[in-house]
Enzyme design. Structure first.
Site, PDB file in Angstrom:
ATOM      1  N   SER A 246      31.452  43.892  43.047  1.00 15.14           N
ATOM      2  CA  SER A 246      31.465  44.834  41.932  1.00 15.14           C
ATOM      3  C   SER A 246      32.766  45.619  41.966  1.00 15.14           C
ATOM      4  O   SER A 246      33.617  45.393  42.823  1.00 15.14           O
ATOM      5  CB  SER A 246      30.279  45.787  42.038  1.00 15.14           C
ATOM      6  OG  SER A 246      30.506  46.678  43.104  1.00 15.14           O
ATOM      7  N   LYS A 247      32.873  46.564  41.034  1.00 15.24           N
ATOM      8  CA  LYS A 247      34.098  47.364  40.937  1.00 15.24           C
ATOM      9  C   LYS A 247      34.421  48.073  42.255  1.00 15.24           C
ATOM     10  O   LYS A 247      35.570  48.341  42.550  1.00 15.24           O
ATOM     11  CB  LYS A 247      33.923  48.417  39.842  1.00 15.24           C
ATOM     12  CG  LYS A 247      34.183  47.878  38.467  1.00 15.24           C
ATOM     13  CD  LYS A 247      34.246  49.010  37.478  1.00 15.24           C
ATOM     14  CE  LYS A 247      33.825  48.510  36.113  1.00 15.24           C
ATOM     15  NZ  LYS A 247      33.279  49.537  35.271  1.00 15.24           N
ATOM     16  N   ARG A 248      33.378  48.399  42.979  1.00 18.51           N
ATOM     17  CA  ARG A 248      33.581  49.072  44.265  1.00 18.51           C
ATOM     18  C   ARG A 248      34.524  48.296  45.176  1.00 18.51           C
ATOM     19  O   ARG A 248      35.184  48.858  46.034  1.00 18.51           O
ATOM     20  CB  ARG A 248      32.237  49.184  45.015  1.00 18.51           C
ATOM     21  CG  ARG A 248      31.371  50.333  44.637  1.00 18.51           C
ATOM     22  CD  ARG A 248      30.093  50.314  45.456  1.00 18.51           C
ATOM     23  NE  ARG A 248      29.318  49.080  45.273  1.00 18.51           N
ATOM     24  CZ  ARG A 248      29.092  48.200  46.228  1.00 18.51           C
ATOM     25  NH1 ARG A 248      29.576  48.380  47.439  1.00 18.51           N
ATOM     26  NH2 ARG A 248      28.383  47.114  45.973  1.00 18.51           N
ATOM     27  N   GLY A 250      37.202  46.878  44.497  1.00 17.86           N
ATOM     28  CA  GLY A 250      38.599  46.836  44.046  1.00 17.86           C
ATOM     29  C   GLY A 250      38.713  46.141  42.714  1.00 17.86           C
ATOM     30  O   GLY A 250      37.756  46.089  41.942  1.00 17.86           O
TER      31      GLY A 250
END
Ligand code: GLU
Length: 472
Positions: A246-248, A250
């Site tokens: 996910s966006k977490r 990067g």
């Protein structure tokens, strides 16, 4: 003839998982001499945006994932879905249901209270599969209704997933689900199947997150009495912490990787290896991927995204790419780092510089930054490097070097190196004692490409003028 499709919903950018699905479809088509179709699944009007369509197309264009037909937009195909829905009503395998949301809620509550699986109780389902009125919901009906599919009561939906293996689902687990809503809009599973039939898709290759839709979709194919395509559900991509990517973790929009200095072919190579393998080969040209790709070698377990490996694959591609191509990739990338492009006259020297840099660079960012000294007309000096390396002794050494270089007839790496080494020897110095002051004078920093290359690509005039401005 193999026909596959990439069918993104335009609700965001093209992320890693989507790009990999697109790539697997494209490679599968290529390796089988088949066709790849792009279909934009934009029936969810609230969440679909033209910007997302643009972002998906941009991502595919960067990665050079081509398609042979499309893009087709589901939002423009409503009349086709309606024709197919009427056909199911005629066949008696769909029916109208006028249950209100309230009633359905009530039924669900009662079922839950009895510890039963909540399902539509089939109140409006005709006893036998006889032809039904073909009128569809309009959104303005006096008594609103939906169209539901008549799912068989006994038996099971069985398919042999080309990656996962056999999957069986009892029909009784599948609700008589809605195919046309009361506002006349078709539902997701219905549009997917209608389009896959219309587009004569032979293999449905998509993310594992869709595997639970497949039994429902099979019932729709069976209702039409058409051949069901093969399915291949590709395992998810996990982050290094083994959680769904996910966006977490990067940058997840593929265009971010372009900005981070990855070559499209390197990125495609890495994406292909996220789940697929070919012996123990790691570095593939595009032509090799197009030739070797097969679903037989896509693993069943999730792939783990590894940034370090991606960077390594990038460095391998940087080393191997045709020099002229690498130069043109880098030239296009320079503005991204706020640098100007070299002019025609500078190109040969710039190419020579790139040839040196590619041996150690991992990304276009690194390469662009190392070309700064060549492209900027004014050297920007790093104060610390100046303080450390441009001492009074160093400055007087630079004065001597300037004289020596001025007298050189040829100005190639080798000639410069021989002249500098002769000076070092004569003075009983170490090479680094002249290399560092030269580096600072010529590039403004204490870290640069090999110093003799720096001089030869700057050419005589610029080299001497930069040394002069730092010498005593
Ligand atoms: N539109 C779906 C998605 O973006 C894909 C549907 C499919 O491939 O069948 O996840």
């Amino acid at each position: 003839m193999v026909r596959v499709r990439f069918a993104p919903s335009p609700t965001g950018y093209l992320h890693l998982g989507g790009a990999r699905t697109a790539l697997f479809n494209y490679l599968f088509a290529k390796s089988h001499g088949g066709k790849h179709i792009l279909r934009i699944e934009d029936t969810d009007r609230e969440r679909s945006t033209p910007e997302a369509v643009e972002a998906i197309m941009q991502g595919m264009a960067w990665l050079n994932i081509k398609y042979d037909e499309g893009p087709f937009f589901q939002s423009e195909r409503n009349s086709i879905y309606q024709d197919y829905a009427r056909k199911l009503l005629e066949l008696g395998v769909a029916y109208r249901c006028t249950c209100t949301a309230q009633r359905l809620d009530q039924v669900r509550q009662e079922q839950t209270a009895r510890s039963e699986k909540p399902q539509y109780d089939k109140l409006h389902r005709p006893k036998d599969p006889t032809p039904q009125p073909t009128e569809l919901p309009s959104g303005q009906d006096a008594e609103p209704f939906v169209i539901r599919l008549r799912v068989p009561d006994v038996g099971e939906a069985v398919f042999n997933d080309l990656i996962i293996g056999e999957i069986r689902t009892a029909y009784k687990e599948i609700d008589d689900f809605i195919i046309i809503r009361s506002d006349g809009s078709p539902t997701y599973n219905f549009t997917v199947v209608v389009d896959d039939i219309e587009m004569q898709i032979t293999h449905v290759i998509r993310g594992m997150d869709h595997i639970s839709n497949t039994p429902k979709q099979m019932v729709i194919y069976q209702a039409f009495g058409v051949k069901i395509p093969d399915f291949a559900h590709v395992p998810m991509i996990l982050g290094p912490d083994k959680q769904k990517l996910s966006k977490r973790h990067g940058a997840t929009s593929v265009i971010e990787y372009k900005k981070d200095g990855y070559l499209a072919d390197a990125f495609v190579n890495y994406l292909a290896r996220l789940g697929w393998s070919h012996g123990d080969q790691e570095v593939f040209t595009r032509a090799e991927l197009e030739k070797y790709f097969s679903l037989d070698h896509v693993g069943k377990s999730p792939a783990v995204f590894d940034q370090v490996k991606l960077l390594w694959v990038n460095s391998e591609h940087i080393k191997k790419l045709e020099l002229s191509q690498l130069v043109s990739e880098l030239v296009d990338f320079l503005p991204e780092r706020g640098l100007r492009k070299p002019n025609q006259a500078e190109l040969p020297a710039f190419s020579a510089l790139v040839a040196t840099l590619r041996e150690r660079a991992k990304s276009l960012i690194e390469m662009a930054d190392q070309c700064k000294f060549f492209l900027e007309d004014q050297v920007i000096y790093d104060e610390q490097a100046v303080k450390k390396h441009l001492t009074p002794e160093a400055k007087s050494l630079l004065q001597e070097i300037q004289v020596i270089l001025t007298n050189l007839k040829d100005f190639d790496d080798k000639t410069i190196e021989t002249a500098c080494k002769a000076l070092v020897e004569q003075k009983g110095l170490k090479l680094v004692q002249i290399a560092q002051p030269l580096r600072v004078a010529l590039t403004g920093t204490a870290v640069s490409p090999p110093i003799f290359t720096v001089m030869s690509v700057l050419e005589k005039e610029r080299t001497i003028s930069r040394i002069k401005s730092c010498a005593i």
